[in-house]
Design a protein around this motif. Sequence first.
Motif, short mmCIF file in Angstrom:
data_model
loop_
_atom_site.label_atom_id
_atom_site.label_comp_id
_atom_site.label_asym_id
_atom_site.label_seq_id
_atom_site.Cartn_x
_atom_site.Cartn_y
_atom_site.Cartn_z
N GLY A 1 15.57 20.70 9.08
CA GLY A 1 15.93 22.09 8.86
C GLY A 1 15.76 22.45 7.40
N GLY A 2 16.78 23.07 6.83
CA GLY A 2 16.72 23.45 5.42
C GLY A 2 17.07 22.33 4.47
N LEU A 3 17.37 21.14 4.98
CA LEU A 3 17.68 19.94 4.17
C LEU A 3 18.93 20.15 3.33
N THR A 4 19.89 20.87 3.87
CA THR A 4 21.12 21.16 3.13
C THR A 4 21.85 19.89 2.73
N PHE A 5 22.07 18.98 3.70
CA PHE A 5 22.87 17.81 3.37
C PHE A 5 22.13 16.79 2.53
N PRO A 6 20.84 16.55 2.75
CA PRO A 6 20.12 15.67 1.82
C PRO A 6 20.20 16.18 0.38
N ARG A 7 20.13 17.49 0.19
CA ARG A 7 20.24 18.04 -1.17
C ARG A 7 21.64 17.80 -1.73
N TYR A 8 22.63 17.95 -0.87
CA TYR A 8 24.00 17.72 -1.31
C TYR A 8 24.18 16.27 -1.77
N LEU A 9 23.67 15.32 -0.98
CA LEU A 9 23.79 13.92 -1.36
C LEU A 9 23.09 13.62 -2.67
N ALA A 10 21.93 14.25 -2.87
CA ALA A 10 21.19 14.03 -4.12
C ALA A 10 21.97 14.51 -5.32
N THR A 11 22.78 15.56 -5.12
CA THR A 11 23.57 16.12 -6.23
C THR A 11 24.89 15.37 -6.40
N ALA A 12 25.59 15.12 -5.29
CA ALA A 12 26.91 14.49 -5.36
C ALA A 12 26.84 12.99 -5.58
N ARG A 13 25.73 12.38 -5.17
CA ARG A 13 25.57 10.94 -5.30
C ARG A 13 24.19 10.63 -5.88
N PRO A 14 24.03 10.83 -7.18
CA PRO A 14 22.72 10.59 -7.81
C PRO A 14 22.21 9.19 -7.50
#
Length: 512
Positions: free
Chosen positions: A303-316
Motif C-alpha cells: 500500500g502506502g508503506l505507512t508502517f515500514p516508514r514508521y519503523l525506519a524513523t522510530a527504529r533507525p
Amino acid sequence: MTTPPSPPVADSPPRDQVLGPRAAAVLVFGSSAAVLVVEIVALRLLAPYLGLTLETSTMVIGIALTAIALGSWLGGRAADQVDPHRLIGPALGVSGVVVALTPLLLRTTAEWAAPLLLLVAAGTLLVPGALLSAVTPLVTKLRLTTLAETGTVVGRLSGVGTFGAIVGTVLTGFVLISRLPVSSILIGLGTLLVLGSALVGWQARRLRRAPAVALATVVAGSLATAFAPGGCDAETRYHCAQVVADPDRATGRTLVLDGLRHSYVDVGDPAHLKFAYVRAIASVVDTAFPAGEPLAAHHIGGGGLTFPRYLATARPGTRSLVSEIDGGVVRIDREQLGLGASAGIDVRVEDARLGLKRLDTDSRDLVVGDAFGGVSVPWHLTTSEALSEVRRVLKDDGLYVANLIDHGELAFARAEAATLTRVFAHVALIGAPADIGLDPAATPVGGNLLVVASGRPVDAPAIQKALDARETGWRIATGDTVTAWTGDAPVLTDDHAPVDQLLQPHRTRTVR
C-alpha cells in the motif's frame, strides 16, 4: 464414370455475395477476441464495488457464457432467415457503442444507483457478448456454398474463433491491463468495433448514417467517461488508485484503492500515524521489542508503506522487505508519496506467498500482514500452510501482526484466528471490545481488528497500556477469551478456504 457435383446448400447466397476467407477469418477472430476482452476488463471495473471475489468472477464468466450461447443460437437462426450481410455490420456497431459506454454506465450506476449495478453489469456484458457471438454463425452462412465443404468451413471458423478468444484473453491479461486504463481499453475496443461495422457496410455497399451516428455516440461517451464518478488518478493492474491530499495537514496524503482509504502517509513526518489500526500495530511492536532497536521485518502487502516508514524513523537501521503485488501502487509510492526518501525499505513486486518462500528460516523479527481489504481478500494468504511459512521465517521470539477487516458475525476473522491457533502457540486479538468478545452484551460492529501471533507469550497488560497511550480505544484479548471467540470456526487450508463465502454476507465498501 464421373462424379456428379455436390448439390448446393439450400438458400445459399450467390457467389458474388459469399464472404472471402480472409475477411471471414478477421471477423470471427476479432469478434471472439472482443468478447473475452470485455469479460476480463469487466472484472476490473466491478472489483471496486463488488470485490475481486469468487462470486464476482463466477457471475461475469456465467453472463459471458450465456451471451456466447445466446448469440450463437440466435445468430444461427437469423442467418437462415435474413441476408447475413445486413446483420454483421449492425451487430458490430451496436456492440461497439455498448462496450465504449460500459465504463460510464457501470461507474455512474455504482455511485448513484448501487442496487441496479448487477442488472446494468449483466446488460453491458450480455448485449455485446451475444451480438459479437452471433457474428460467427452469420459469417459461416456466408462462407458455405456446398454441402461438401460444410465440415471444413465450420471447423476452420470454429478454430479461428477459439484462437481469437485465446489471443483476446492473453493480450488483455498480460499487455493491455498493465499498460492502459480499463476505460481506455473499452473505449478503444468500442471504436474499433464501430469502425469495423462501417467497413463491413462499405464493402456490402450498405453504408448509411448508422456507423457515423454510432461513432459519434462512442466519442460522446468517451468524453463523458472522463467526468464520470468513480474515476481514478491511475488504474493499476489490480486497483483503481487515487492520492488525496489532507486539507488539515499539508504533508498528509491518503492512498485510496478501489474506493477504500487504504493508507495514510505523512511524507514530512512518517511517525504520524492517523489510522487507528496502524497505531495499534505500532503499539504491539513497540511493546514487544526494546525501544529504538532495529528490526528485520517483512511486510505482506505494501500500500502506502505507512508502517515500514514508521519503523525506519522510530527504529533507525531497521530493514523492511515489502512484498507488494501491484507494481502500479509501488510506482505511486515513488512518484507521489516520497518513497525514494525512505531508507531501509526494499519493495519487491511479487505475490506475498511466493515472497515468503524465498525468505530464509528464522530470518525475521517481525512479519506484518496488511494485504486484506474490505471487499477483496487473497485467500491463499489466510491458510494454515501460508501461516506456517510465516512461522518458519520468524525467529523464535518473532511476532506476526495481521490487520483483518470483517463485519457482521465476523466469520472470516474468527476462522483466521482459529487457523492461527493451529500454527502459533500464543494468539491475541485487538479491536473494539464488542468485536473481540470483551463486551458480550454489545452487538459487534466490525471493521478493522488485529490478530497477534507468536511463539512467545504476548504481554497483554503492556500492550493495553500502549493502546491507551495512543488513544486507539481498542482492547486486547488473550487465552480463553480468544478460544471462546473463535468457537467452532473452521481452520482454513489450501484445500478448503471459503474466504469469499465467509465474507460475502457482510461484505461492504469499508473505510479503513
